[in-house]
Write a protein that holds these residues in place. Structure first.
Motif, short mmCIF file in Angstrom:
data_model
loop_
_atom_site.label_atom_id
_atom_site.label_comp_id
_atom_site.label_asym_id
_atom_site.label_seq_id
_atom_site.Cartn_x
_atom_site.Cartn_y
_atom_site.Cartn_z
N LEU A 1 55.05 -20.10 82.32
CA LEU A 1 56.08 -19.39 81.56
C LEU A 1 56.61 -18.17 82.32
N GLY A 2 56.58 -18.28 83.67
CA GLY A 2 57.13 -17.23 84.53
C GLY A 2 56.22 -16.04 84.71
N TYR A 3 54.92 -16.19 84.47
CA TYR A 3 54.01 -15.05 84.55
C TYR A 3 53.73 -14.65 85.99
N ARG A 4 53.67 -13.29 86.25
CA ARG A 4 53.26 -12.72 87.53
C ARG A 4 52.06 -11.79 87.29
N LEU A 5 51.04 -11.91 88.14
CA LEU A 5 49.79 -11.18 87.96
C LEU A 5 49.99 -9.67 88.09
N GLU A 6 49.36 -8.94 87.14
CA GLU A 6 49.25 -7.48 87.21
C GLU A 6 47.76 -7.16 87.08
N THR A 7 47.13 -6.74 88.21
CA THR A 7 45.67 -6.58 88.24
C THR A 7 45.18 -5.51 87.26
N GLY A 8 45.98 -4.48 87.02
CA GLY A 8 45.56 -3.44 86.08
C GLY A 8 45.39 -4.00 84.67
N LYS A 9 46.35 -4.83 84.27
CA LYS A 9 46.24 -5.44 82.94
C LYS A 9 45.08 -6.46 82.90
N TYR A 10 44.84 -7.13 84.01
CA TYR A 10 43.71 -8.06 84.06
C TYR A 10 42.39 -7.33 83.83
N HIS A 11 42.23 -6.17 84.54
CA HIS A 11 41.00 -5.40 84.38
C HIS A 11 40.84 -4.87 82.95
N PHE A 12 41.96 -4.41 82.37
CA PHE A 12 41.90 -3.90 80.99
C PHE A 12 41.52 -5.02 80.03
N ALA A 13 42.16 -6.19 80.17
CA ALA A 13 41.87 -7.33 79.30
C ALA A 13 40.42 -7.78 79.46
N LEU A 14 39.92 -7.73 80.71
CA LEU A 14 38.54 -8.14 80.96
C LEU A 14 37.55 -7.21 80.27
N LEU A 15 37.83 -5.91 80.31
CA LEU A 15 36.96 -4.94 79.63
C LEU A 15 36.95 -5.18 78.12
N VAL A 16 38.13 -5.42 77.55
CA VAL A 16 38.21 -5.70 76.12
C VAL A 16 37.46 -6.99 75.79
N GLY A 17 37.68 -8.01 76.61
CA GLY A 17 37.01 -9.29 76.37
C GLY A 17 35.50 -9.18 76.44
N LEU A 18 35.01 -8.43 77.44
CA LEU A 18 33.56 -8.25 77.57
C LEU A 18 32.99 -7.48 76.38
N ALA A 19 33.73 -6.47 75.92
CA ALA A 19 33.27 -5.69 74.77
C ALA A 19 33.20 -6.55 73.52
N VAL A 20 34.24 -7.35 73.29
CA VAL A 20 34.25 -8.24 72.13
C VAL A 20 33.14 -9.28 72.24
N SER A 21 32.94 -9.82 73.45
CA SER A 21 31.92 -10.84 73.66
C SER A 21 30.52 -10.27 73.40
N MET A 22 30.24 -9.07 73.90
CA MET A 22 28.93 -8.46 73.70
C MET A 22 28.70 -8.10 72.23
N LEU A 23 29.78 -7.64 71.56
CA LEU A 23 29.65 -7.32 70.14
C LEU A 23 29.36 -8.57 69.33
N ALA A 24 30.08 -9.65 69.62
CA ALA A 24 29.85 -10.91 68.92
C ALA A 24 28.44 -11.43 69.19
N THR A 25 28.00 -11.33 70.46
CA THR A 25 26.66 -11.79 70.80
C THR A 25 25.60 -11.01 70.04
N ALA A 26 25.80 -9.68 69.95
CA ALA A 26 24.85 -8.84 69.22
C ALA A 26 24.79 -9.23 67.75
N LEU A 27 25.94 -9.51 67.16
CA LEU A 27 25.98 -9.93 65.75
C LEU A 27 25.30 -11.28 65.57
#
Length: 369
Positions: A113-139
């Motif tokens: 869909l015409g996407y071009r990589l932006e590493t800053g947004k990738y790192h931010f999304a990865l941090l959010v994803g890891l936080a959500v994943s760890m929270l879900a795992t803890a629950l």
């Protein structure tokens, strides 16, 4: 093997619920990071971008669930908890990193869909994803812990009930030999004294013992059943002792459905006969009556034998121990110079532990000799 082990590939309800709550939020957030303002202006983002991210998220979540369930099976013991949680954290972090890398770098590689990589947004999304994943795992782990704790407590309770029931059955098994020993002693003396009376005693004994066997299968009996039995047992005693023994009963009918340990009255009456002098001029009088506060009292006048027979006090200990196992307070032994009394607490059926309720308890109250 528990249900978790058998269906380890099937997510639990709580795990499905956490996914359905978190994943729509993550899909919208990731598509906003991927496509910026186009999320709100480009229809293709909603038709293709959101479903694609959602499906990748679904696959990621399911792999995490499989890993978590598999580790619970391979490392189930409490002492293995630290190792299991460490491996679980490493696995979930690895799966999350792989998933987000696939989305950002994969979309960039095929120009999805015409996407071009932006590493800053990738790192931010990865941090959010890891936080959500760890929270879900803890629950999920917290839910697993409480389920296991409940199972462990239930199992402990079942084992305690089995132990108590076994002890109760041991007490019941003491009654029959105790009863037979005394009856055979009586029969032995009657045979030499009066053969006809011995025959009558034996006939009564056969009926009473048949009734005893049937009712001793139950841990508890109703007052009505116990009174029917004690009346029959008293006829057996009268065959042997005649007018030297008397029984007076004043039991309020409202207490007939109440429960008490089976054959308690027979043990107490037998105890009174064993330890007291019986003669027509001064008969042994046994009173059985109810009092306020759901109590049944068995009392007899004291006229002790000069030479007391050997006694290991099985009868009184047996009854007291049964009440202790039933967790029913109120059993008392009262004695003065003239009378010996035993107070038996009557138990309402709804207050009895299920361990001690036999299917035949309800039916025996309707049976007679």
């Amino acid at each position: 093997m528990d249900k978790q082990s058998v269906n380890w590939m099937k997510p639990l309800r709580s795990e499905w619920l956490s996914f359905l709550i978190a994943m729509p939020f993550l899909s919208i957030l990731l598509n906003n990071l991927l496509f910026n303002i186009r999320l709100f202006t480009d229809r293709d983002i909603w038709l293709f971008g959101l479903p694609t991210v959602f499906l990748i998220g679904l696959a990621t979540w399911y792999v995490q669930i499989l890993v978590m369930h598999w580790l619970r099976i391979r490392l189930p013991h409490v002492g293995q908890t630290s190792r299991r949680l460490t491996l679980l954290a490493l696995a979930h972090i690895s799966v999350t990193v792989a998933s987000y890398t696939l989305i950002f770098y994969g979309f960039d590689a095929i120009r999805f869909l015409g996407y071009r990589l932006e590493t800053g947004k990738y790192h931010f999304a990865l941090l959010v994803g890891l936080a959500v994943s760890m929270l879900a795992t803890a629950l999920w782990e917290a839910d697993h812990f409480f389920v296991k704790l409940k199972y462990s407590l239930d199992e402990k309770k079942r084992l305690q009930q089995l132990t108590v029931q076994q002890e109760f059955n041991t007490l019941k098994s003491q009654v029959n030999p105790h009863f037979l020993f005394n009856c055979f002693n009586t029969l032995s003396s009657l045979i030499s004294e009066d053969s006809r009376q011995a025959e009558a005693f034996l006939n009564e004994l056969s009926q009473v013992y048949r009734y005893l066997l049937r009712n001793n299968q139950d841990g508890l009996s109703t007052v009505k059943t116990e009174m029917r039995f004690i009346e029959s047992y008293f006829r057996l005693l009268q065959t042997r002792h005649g007018d030297s023994i008397q029984l007076r009963v004043e039991v309020d009918r409202k207490y007939e459905p109440y429960l008490l340990p089976s054959l308690s009255l027979q043990l107490l009456v037998e105890n009174a006969v064993k330890h007291n002098i019986l003669c027509r001029e001064q008969p042994l009088v046994i009173d059985i009556f109810t009092t306020a506060g759901n109590k049944l009292v068995v009392s007899n006048n004291l006229q002790r034998r000069n030479a007391q027979p050997f006694s290991n006090k099985i009868g009184l200990k047996n009854i007291e121990h049964k009440y202790s196992l039933l967790d029913a307070p109120g059993f008392h032994i009262l004695q003065d110079e003239k009378n010996f009394c035993v107070v038996l607490p009557l138990i309402w059926s709804k207050n009895v532990k299920p361990t001690f309720i036999s299917p035949t308890t309800a039916t025996t109250q309707n049976e007679s000799l």
